[in-house]
Design a protein around this motif. Structure first.
Motif, PDB file in Angstrom:
ATOM      1  N   VAL A 160       0.844  -1.195   0.000  1.00 54.52           N
ATOM      2  CA  VAL A 160       0.000   0.000   0.000  1.00 54.52           C
ATOM      3  C   VAL A 160       0.882   1.249   0.000  1.00 54.52           C
ATOM      4  CG1 VAL A 160      -1.769   1.315   1.233  1.00 54.52           C
ATOM      5  CG2 VAL A 160      -1.872  -1.194   1.190  1.00 54.52           C
ATOM      6  N   PHE A 161       0.672   2.123  -0.976  1.00 56.83           N
ATOM      7  CA  PHE A 161       1.390   3.391  -1.060  1.00 56.83           C
ATOM      8  C   PHE A 161       0.392   4.514  -0.802  1.00 56.83           C
ATOM      9  CE2 PHE A 161       3.926   0.523  -3.702  1.00 56.83           C
ATOM     10  CZ  PHE A 161       5.209   0.776  -3.218  1.00 56.83           C
ATOM     11  N   GLU A 162       0.658   5.306   0.220  1.00 53.04           N
ATOM     12  CA  GLU A 162      -0.270   6.380   0.581  1.00 53.04           C
ATOM     13  C   GLU A 162       0.132   7.686  -0.102  1.00 53.04           C
ATOM     14  OE1 GLU A 162      -2.244   8.574   4.492  1.00 53.04           O
ATOM     15  OE2 GLU A 162      -0.726   7.001   4.759  1.00 53.04           O
ATOM     16  N   PHE A 163      -0.792   8.260  -0.848  1.00 52.41           N
ATOM     17  CA  PHE A 163      -0.582   9.525  -1.531  1.00 52.41           C
ATOM     18  C   PHE A 163      -1.039  10.672  -0.620  1.00 52.41           C
ATOM     19  CE2 PHE A 163       0.105   6.690  -4.827  1.00 52.41           C
ATOM     20  CZ  PHE A 163       0.389   7.300  -6.038  1.00 52.41           C
ATOM     21  N   LYS A 164      -0.292  11.762  -0.629  1.00 53.66           N
ATOM     22  CA  LYS A 164      -0.603  12.918   0.205  1.00 53.66           C
ATOM     23  C   LYS A 164      -1.153  14.057  -0.657  1.00 53.66           C
ATOM     24  CE  LYS A 164       1.499  10.931   3.775  1.00 53.66           C
ATOM     25  NZ  LYS A 164       0.766  10.462   4.980  1.00 53.66           N
ATOM     26  N   HIS A 165      -1.839  14.998  -0.001  1.00 53.73           N
ATOM     27  CA  HIS A 165      -2.244  16.223  -0.689  1.00 53.73           C
ATOM     28  C   HIS A 165      -1.015  16.909  -1.256  1.00 53.73           C
ATOM     29  CE1 HIS A 165      -6.469  16.324   0.418  1.00 53.73           C
ATOM     30  NE2 HIS A 165      -6.162  16.044   1.668  1.00 53.73           N
ATOM     31  N   LEU A 166      -1.121  17.458  -2.450  1.00 56.10           N
ATOM     32  CA  LEU A 166      -0.007  18.187  -3.027  1.00 56.10           C
ATOM     33  C   LEU A 166       0.223  19.489  -2.264  1.00 56.10           C
ATOM     34  CD1 LEU A 166      -0.578  16.142  -5.337  1.00 56.10           C
ATOM     35  CD2 LEU A 166       0.064  17.931  -6.930  1.00 56.10           C
ATOM     36  N   THR A 167       1.462  19.941  -2.228  1.00 57.66           N
ATOM     37  CA  THR A 167       1.768  21.202  -1.560  1.00 57.66           C
ATOM     38  C   THR A 167       1.346  22.369  -2.453  1.00 57.66           C
ATOM     39  OG1 THR A 167       3.997  21.412  -2.513  1.00 57.66           O
ATOM     40  CG2 THR A 167       3.765  20.112  -0.478  1.00 57.66           C
ATOM     41  N   GLU A 168       1.217  23.528  -1.856  1.00 59.98           N
ATOM     42  CA  GLU A 168       0.868  24.716  -2.634  1.00 59.98           C
ATOM     43  C   GLU A 168       1.927  25.010  -3.687  1.00 59.98           C
ATOM     44  OE1 GLU A 168      -0.232  28.122  -0.317  1.00 59.98           O
ATOM     45  OE2 GLU A 168      -1.441  26.935   1.079  1.00 59.98           O
ATOM     46  N   GLU A 169       3.193  24.770  -3.347  1.00 57.63           N
ATOM     47  CA  GLU A 169       4.278  25.022  -4.307  1.00 57.63           C
ATOM     48  C   GLU A 169       4.168  24.067  -5.484  1.00 57.63           C
ATOM     49  OE1 GLU A 169       6.354  27.582  -4.297  1.00 57.63           O
ATOM     50  OE2 GLU A 169       5.183  28.215  -2.540  1.00 57.63           O
ATOM     51  N   ASP A 170       3.815  22.808  -5.216  1.00 57.48           N
ATOM     52  CA  ASP A 170       3.607  21.839  -6.305  1.00 57.48           C
ATOM     53  C   ASP A 170       2.519  22.335  -7.245  1.00 57.48           C
ATOM     54  OD1 ASP A 170       5.505  19.972  -5.483  1.00 57.48           O
ATOM     55  OD2 ASP A 170       4.088  18.879  -4.210  1.00 57.48           O
ATOM     56  N   ILE A 171       1.412  22.794  -6.671  1.00 57.78           N
ATOM     57  CA  ILE A 171       0.268  23.214  -7.486  1.00 57.78           C
ATOM     58  C   ILE A 171       0.587  24.486  -8.256  1.00 57.78           C
ATOM     59  CG2 ILE A 171      -2.106  24.083  -7.359  1.00 57.78           C
ATOM     60  CD1 ILE A 171      -2.627  22.099  -5.133  1.00 57.78           C
ATOM     61  N   LYS A 172       1.265  25.426  -7.620  1.00 50.88           N
ATOM     62  CA  LYS A 172       1.616  26.672  -8.322  1.00 50.88           C
ATOM     63  C   LYS A 172       2.533  26.390  -9.511  1.00 50.88           C
ATOM     64  CE  LYS A 172       2.787  29.056  -4.563  1.00 50.88           C
ATOM     65  NZ  LYS A 172       3.225  30.213  -3.727  1.00 50.88           N
ATOM     66  N   GLY A 173       3.494  25.510  -9.315  1.00 46.76           N
ATOM     67  CA  GLY A 173       4.386  25.160 -10.415  1.00 46.76           C
ATOM     68  C   GLY A 173       3.636  24.524 -11.570  1.00 46.76           C
ATOM     69  N   ALA A 174       2.668  23.646 -11.249  1.00 46.63           N
ATOM     70  CA  ALA A 174       1.883  22.984 -12.287  1.00 46.63           C
ATOM     71  C   ALA A 174       0.997  23.980 -13.038  1.00 46.63           C
ATOM     72  CB  ALA A 174       1.026  21.888 -11.653  1.00 46.63           C
ATOM     73  N   LEU A 175       0.420  24.936 -12.319  1.00 46.10           N
ATOM     74  CA  LEU A 175      -0.449  25.930 -12.958  1.00 46.10           C
ATOM     75  C   LEU A 175       0.349  26.846 -13.881  1.00 46.10           C
ATOM     76  CD1 LEU A 175      -2.831  26.953 -10.013  1.00 46.10           C
ATOM     77  CD2 LEU A 175      -3.251  25.323 -11.858  1.00 46.10           C
ATOM     78  N   LEU A 176       1.514  27.272 -13.446  1.00 42.29           N
ATOM     79  CA  LEU A 176       2.350  28.140 -14.287  1.00 42.29           C
ATOM     80  C   LEU A 176       2.767  27.421 -15.565  1.00 42.29           C
ATOM     81  CD1 LEU A 176       4.575  29.863 -11.566  1.00 42.29           C
ATOM     82  CD2 LEU A 176       2.773  30.916 -12.950  1.00 42.29           C
ATOM     83  N   LYS A 177       3.063  26.132 -15.435  1.00 39.26           N
ATOM     84  CA  LYS A 177       3.421  25.350 -16.614  1.00 39.26           C
ATOM     85  C   LYS A 177       2.235  25.234 -17.556  1.00 39.26           C
ATOM     86  CE  LYS A 177       5.233  20.859 -18.071  1.00 39.26           C
ATOM     87  NZ  LYS A 177       5.684  19.514 -17.646  1.00 39.26           N
ATOM     88  N   ALA A 178       1.039  25.029 -16.996  1.00 37.22           N
ATOM     89  CA  ALA A 178      -0.163  24.910 -17.816  1.00 37.22           C
ATOM     90  C   ALA A 178      -0.466  26.199 -18.560  1.00 37.22           C
ATOM     91  CB  ALA A 178      -1.351  24.511 -16.946  1.00 37.22           C
TER      92      ALA A 178
END
Length: 436
Positions: A160-178
């Protein structure tokens, strides 16, 4: 090429979240605790030696994306099913296909099962032999705790691998790339997102990248362009696209208010707790965050002094989820007052920490008293020892003295009730039984 897809219409019709999915491990966002360089999961994927596993975590954290990456990097076959739609017949068909792949081509088959917690026992039993024999490599994806929601026989055979909520920095980086990606993202719109708008979407998405992508796409597609054709996403646009106001205080003040709320609950000041709760909510905080803290404190600071505090707090959460804002604030306020005014005890938290410490440090793998062991599949000696178990309901008051803890811990006392509230009753019950 599809005659009706010459201009990439089908790809362009997909939501931004789908178009921006990572295609390999280097593009994968977040979950560094399980996919970082050198990690077990990453090594297994790259070596194509992944065993059966379950990806467990909140929505929008990359479970399906990682499964798709495995599908694209493996040399085996990949079958994808959804537990909501698939039945026993679908499972049997997949297993039969996997058997043929193994016999005829020597290829392993990965079976990806989305929403795997929705599989019932009959469906699980139809898949179990194939997992045991290695006919399929099972990859389950679920938002529910698999230890509680899935057949134990399946879970015990998976990592079992537990996934965590993404950090705000992760999300901001993804949005800027998008925003800048012209091939898969929104680059063709010449859009720019202001810092406070970016921060707001990242913060209020709650660690869910899909929610953040959806809000960004809605903002870009509905914001009128400037005279030069560019699109500027402001904080107001972000608030409307994600349907939540920006907080009227900075991050430091947010944590100060939350801390003051928690300490007011512990300090039995219902006036202060109500004020800080409303200040948080009126300032843009999700009421669910307040309710979650309330539930924790109903156990941590009230506990057995008034067991009903937990019932009231969890009922308030259910009521808010059913009713919504603003009427849902009434049961929330009711629960805040109840937890504040209830007698306080830290005894349960103290007991938990002590038991947790011993569970980690005192290794006694065969310390269960013989008469408490499961004798269903035991040998003759185990079954003979089980006869020494004293069934409490055979005795007056439903209680009989006997050792339950392992020998090394037999004199340990974790829970010590106070004389506050219901714990006075617990003390008396213990005295009546002659317990510690």
């Amino acid at each position: 090429m599809d005659l009706f897809d010459l201009n990439g219409n089908e790809e362009g019709a997909k939501p931004l979240a789908e178009r921006m999915r990572a295609n390999n491990l280097n593009e994968f966002i977040g979950q560094r605790h399980i996919v970082a360089e050198g990690s077990l999961l990453r090594r297994a994927i790259l070596a194509d030696r992944l065993g059966s596993c379950i990806f467990w975590g909140p929505p929008g954290t990359g479970k399906t994306t990682l499964a798709n990456i495995i599908a694209s990097t493996t040399h085996g076959e990949f079958i994808k099913l959804n537990a909501v739609q698939a039945g026993v017949a679908d499972v049997k068909k997949a297993v039969e296909q996997a058997q043929n792949n193994l016999k005829m081509y020597g290829k392993r088959t990965y079976l990806m099962l989305d929403e795997c917690h929705r599989f019932n026992k009959t469906q699980s039993d139809s898949l179990l032999p194939a997992i045991e024999q290695g006919t399929v490599i099972f990859i389950g994806s679920t938002t529910e705790n698999p230890y509680a929601s899935m057949t134990p026989a399946i879970v015990s055979r998976c990592r079992v691998f537990e996934f965590k909520h993404l950090t705000e920095e992760d999300i901001k980086g993804a949005l800027l790339k998008a925003v800048s990606d012209k091939r898969k993202g929104l680059g063709e719109y010449s859009a720019k997102i202001e810092d406070d708008a970016l921060n707001h979407i990242a913060r209020t998405a709650g660690g869910d990248l899909r929610t953040a992508y959806n809000a960004l796409e809605l903002a870009v597609l509905t914001t009128p362009p400037q005279a030069d054709g560019s699109i500027i996403i402001t904080l107001s646009d972000a608030e409307q696209s994600i349907q939540r106001k920006a907080m009227s205080y900075n991050e430091d003040a947010y944590y100060d208010y939350l801390s003051a709320f928690c300490k007011s609950l512990r300090g039995s000041d219902s006036n202060a707790a109500l004020y800080y709760a409303m200040r948080l909510i009126e300032g843009g905080c999700d009421p669910i965050i307040v309710l979650r803290r309330l539930i924790v404190h109903s156990c941590e600071d009230v506990g057995m002094a008034d067991p009903n505090a937990l019932v009231v707090a969890t009922s308030a959460l259910t009521a808010f989820e059913k009713i919504g804002y603003p009427e849902g604030l009434i049961p929330l306020s009711n629960a805040i007052v109840y937890v504040c005014e209830a007698p306080k005890s830290y005894a349960v938290k103290t007991a938990m920490l002590a038991a947790q410490r011993d569970a980690r440090e005192v290794r006694d793998d065969d310390g269960v008293p013989p008469y408490l062991k499961d004798n269903t599949f035991g040998d003759k000696q185990t079954k003979a020892q089980s006869g020494k178990y004293k069934f409490p309901h055979d005795y007056s008051g439903g209680y009989v003295e006997q050792q339950y803890l392992p020998d090394r811990l037999k004199d340990k006392v974790y829970y010590v009730p106070t004389d506050h509230g219901f714990e006075r009753t617990v003390q008396q019950l213990r005295k009546d039984k002659g317990k510690k």
